[in-house]
Design an enzyme around this catalytic site. Structure first.
Site, mmCIF file in Angstrom:
data_model
loop_
_atom_site.group_PDB
_atom_site.id
_atom_site.type_symbol
_atom_site.label_atom_id
_atom_site.label_comp_id
_atom_site.label_asym_id
_atom_site.label_seq_id
_atom_site.Cartn_x
_atom_site.Cartn_y
_atom_site.Cartn_z
ATOM 1 N N VAL A 100 0.829 -1.205 0.000
ATOM 2 C CA VAL A 100 0.000 0.000 0.000
ATOM 3 C C VAL A 100 0.857 1.245 0.000
ATOM 4 O O VAL A 100 0.618 2.201 -0.743
ATOM 5 C CB VAL A 100 -0.962 0.000 1.209
ATOM 6 C CG1 VAL A 100 -1.770 1.288 1.262
ATOM 7 C CG2 VAL A 100 -1.876 -1.210 1.153
ATOM 8 N N TYR A 139 10.008 4.669 8.132
ATOM 9 C CA TYR A 139 10.035 3.768 9.279
ATOM 10 C C TYR A 139 9.560 2.358 8.941
ATOM 11 O O TYR A 139 9.743 1.449 9.742
ATOM 12 C CB TYR A 139 9.172 4.330 10.418
ATOM 13 C CG TYR A 139 9.704 5.626 10.962
ATOM 14 C CD1 TYR A 139 10.822 5.644 11.786
ATOM 15 C CD2 TYR A 139 9.100 6.837 10.629
ATOM 16 C CE1 TYR A 139 11.319 6.836 12.281
ATOM 17 C CE2 TYR A 139 9.586 8.027 11.123
ATOM 18 C CZ TYR A 139 10.699 8.025 11.948
ATOM 19 O OH TYR A 139 11.191 9.206 12.436
ATOM 20 N N ASP A 144 1.036 15.099 13.921
ATOM 21 C CA ASP A 144 1.275 14.818 12.496
ATOM 22 C C ASP A 144 -0.052 14.762 11.737
ATOM 23 O O ASP A 144 -0.320 13.807 11.000
ATOM 24 C CB ASP A 144 2.038 13.512 12.335
ATOM 25 C CG ASP A 144 2.659 13.387 10.943
ATOM 26 O OD1 ASP A 144 2.754 14.411 10.246
ATOM 27 O OD2 ASP A 144 3.035 12.267 10.561
#
Length: 592
Positions: A10, A15, A125
């Site tokens: 996806v 990270y 975020d």
């Protein structure tokens, strides 16, 4: 990963990667975030932080964490799969979202942010990529890798957080004392992008972003200006001074009037001047036309529908309902413990042996007459003993000591608990020693035997050994109903034993008259070899002392010693105790 089938990738970030997978049993599509295996601790720190928050906080507009597992030293986070984001919506609608869709999305995003802020959590975020949109139009905030709790006064945060385009000025200047307003600033930037289709503050560096903030939003506050002047990163840089209109609708002419007011309240240079998430939910933009009252039932229905489709995800209950259920479980648990403890106490009381009642019955009549013993009723009221007993001659002053068993015995079972003899187990009639007669009376041999739990008198306790009490039958011995032939045989045996006991008593008198020198070499007759032969040695010493004391008081009174003779001793005495073809084990009582 054995339970999941990989369907494709996806996305990928700094990270880790996000894989689209299918559960093999249920067929549900999930998204699995796989963190990279790196030696530094930053990746594990971010992963564990996200796991912590997702397990602790649950909301309708927050992404659901299904499970967490580690495979090949990599952390795997399994989420519900929503492959659509607000960014995808903006790419489809180049000029921004329509007003109705925009208001529904913003209301749900604000609900998620307000839930986090009410729990002192800042996301740090917020951006279009982190707002998931389901097929039914439900938005969910995701990616909690940078989320953390609100710091206490004096604590500091990580300096580099959030995507640059949505970063607040205090974050750009690396002010470590930021808080919830950083999420409000990011929301204001995202609202403009969702309404217009274009990012509001695109930038290539922190200095570029800071320059655009001053040009489009406003000048730095005194606190931020002080940080800017002292920062070595911005040394020698001079920011322009710009005059901005105070009216929000003139400042943001491309936005709707009420929407412009919301953006103006969010994009304030000073964090203290920014609006809170709870105030935004009650803004006129959402309260007009009864929007909240109309949209909330629609949202609940969509959430229930999605919960039915997703088999691995169950609808979350409210905290109040959870508390009520926990209280009910605690109440049921405590009641169960109380009932079980009371029941246990009652059982223990029933298990305790009841006190033995000793009833003394005076017998009137001549030497050869004795009245029939009264029928005993057990405390349970179940069993009664047969009143027909064998008759033996006794003195008129003889008293019967009746020892009742502590627990009634079912007449349908034998002593071992087997259904055999209806006369097995019951009370025992034991005559005491007649001090006026030298002939000692034996217990009724045809009466039932001693029960192991019967409490004897104090003198009988002293004579009992640790292995087996006097007059106690071995567990395998049986007792049958005596017939008329057996009673006649027992009368003869009894007369023979009384004469033998007189002879033994006279021999004891002579032995007690020995001198002291002879007493040193005095030897008592050896006891027959039985199971308790070792323990009877100590009993003999006690009997000698007792006989000495009694001889000083009176020479006519003698204390018998009862010995349990086994079956082999019986056979040597001439076959006594046989009962018409059946060999029966019985207790013999010797008197000497």
């Amino acid at each position: 990963m054995e339970m999941y089938e990989t369907l494709g990738k996806v996305g990928e970030g700094s990270y880790g990667t996000v894989m689209k997978c299918k559960h093999k049993n249920t067929g549900q599509i999930v998204a699995i975030k796989i963190f990279y295996e790196r030696p530094e601790q930053s990746v594990n720190k971010i992963a564990m932080r996200e796991i912590k928050f997702l397990k602790q906080f649950h909301h309708e507009n927050l992404v659901n964490l299904i499970e967490v597992f580690r495979q090949k030293k990599k952390i795997h986070l399994v989420f519900e799969f929503i492959d659509h984001t607000v960014l995808d919506e903006l790419q489809h609608y180049c000029h921004g979202l329509e007003s109705k869709r925009l208001r529904k999305y913003l209301f749900q995003i604000l609900r998620a942010i307000d839930y986090l802020h009410s729990n002192n959590i800042i996301h740090r975020d917020i951006k279009p990529e982190n707002i998931l949109v389901s097929q039914s139009g439900i938005t969910k905030l995701c990616d909690f890798g940078f989320a953390r709790t609100l710091a206490a006064p004096g604590d500091i945060y990580t300096d580099y957080v959030a995507t640059r385009w949505y970063r607040a000025p205090e974050l750009v200047l690396k002010d470590t004392s930021y808080g919830k307003p950083v999420d409000i600033w990011a929301l204001g930037c995202m609202i403009i992008e969702m309404a217009t289709g274009n990012p509001y503050l695109p930038s290539s560096s922190d200095l570029d972003l800071l320059h655009k903030i001053v040009l489009k939003v406003g000048n730095l506050s005194p606190h931020l200006q002080n940080i800017f002047s002292k920062s070595p990163i911005f040394a020698g840089v001079v920011l322009p001074q710009v005059q901005h209109p105070k009216n929000a609708r003139k400042k943001y002419p491309k936005l709707n009037g009420l929407l412009a007011d919301i953006v103006h309240a969010c994009l304030q240079i000073d964090p203290a001047d920014r609006i809170s998430s709870s105030d935004l939910l009650h803004h006129e933009y959402f309260t007009r036309d009864g929007f909240i009252e109309k949209f909330m039932p629609e949202l609940k229905a969509k959430l229930l529908q999605e919960a039915k489709v997703n088999s691995l995800i169950k609808p979350k209950e409210s905290s109040k309902e959870n508390e009520l259920r926990k209280d009910e479980r605690k109440t049921v648990y405590t009641n169960t413990l109380l009932s079980s403890s009371v029941l246990g106490k009652e059982i223990e009381k029933e298990k305790k042996p009841k006190e033995i009642k000793v009833r003394v019955i005076k017998v009137k009549g001549g030497r050869g007459d004795i009245s029939e013993p009264k029928k005993k009723e057990y405390e349970g009221g179940l069993g009664q003993q047969d009143a027909n007993e064998n008759v033996h001659p006794m003195s008129p002053d003889t008293k019967l000591v009746t020892i009742e068993p502590p627990n009634p015995i079912n007449p349908s079972t034998n002593c071992n608990g087997l259904k055999e003899n209806p006369h097995c187990g019951g009370s025992v009639t034991m005559p005491p020693i007649n001090l006026t007669n030298s002939n000692l009376m034996a217990a009724n041999l045809s009466s039932n035997l001693f029960h192991p739990s019967v409490r004897l008198t104090e003198r009988a306790k002293k004579r009992r050994t640790s292995s087996q009490s006097i007059g106690q039958v071995m567990p395998n011995s049986r007792q049958e109903d005596p017939g008329p032939i057996q009673s006649q045989m027992e009368k003869g045996i009894f007369n023979e034993r009384t004469g033998h006991s007189d002879q033994m008593a006279n021999e004891n008198k002579r032995k007690l008259n020995f001198s002291r020198s002879d007493r040193k070499e005095f030897h008592f007759p050896e006891l027959p070899v039985t199971i308790q032969s070792k323990d009877t040695k100590g009993m003999e010493v006690k009997q000698i002392k007792m006989l000495k004391r009694e001889s000083k008081k009176t020479e006519s009174s003698k204390i018998p010693t009862l010995l349990n003779v086994d079956q082999n001793q019986e056979k040597q005495e001439g076959g006594d105790g046989h009962c018409e073809g059946k060999n029966l084990k019985r207790n013999r009582f010797f008197f000497w």
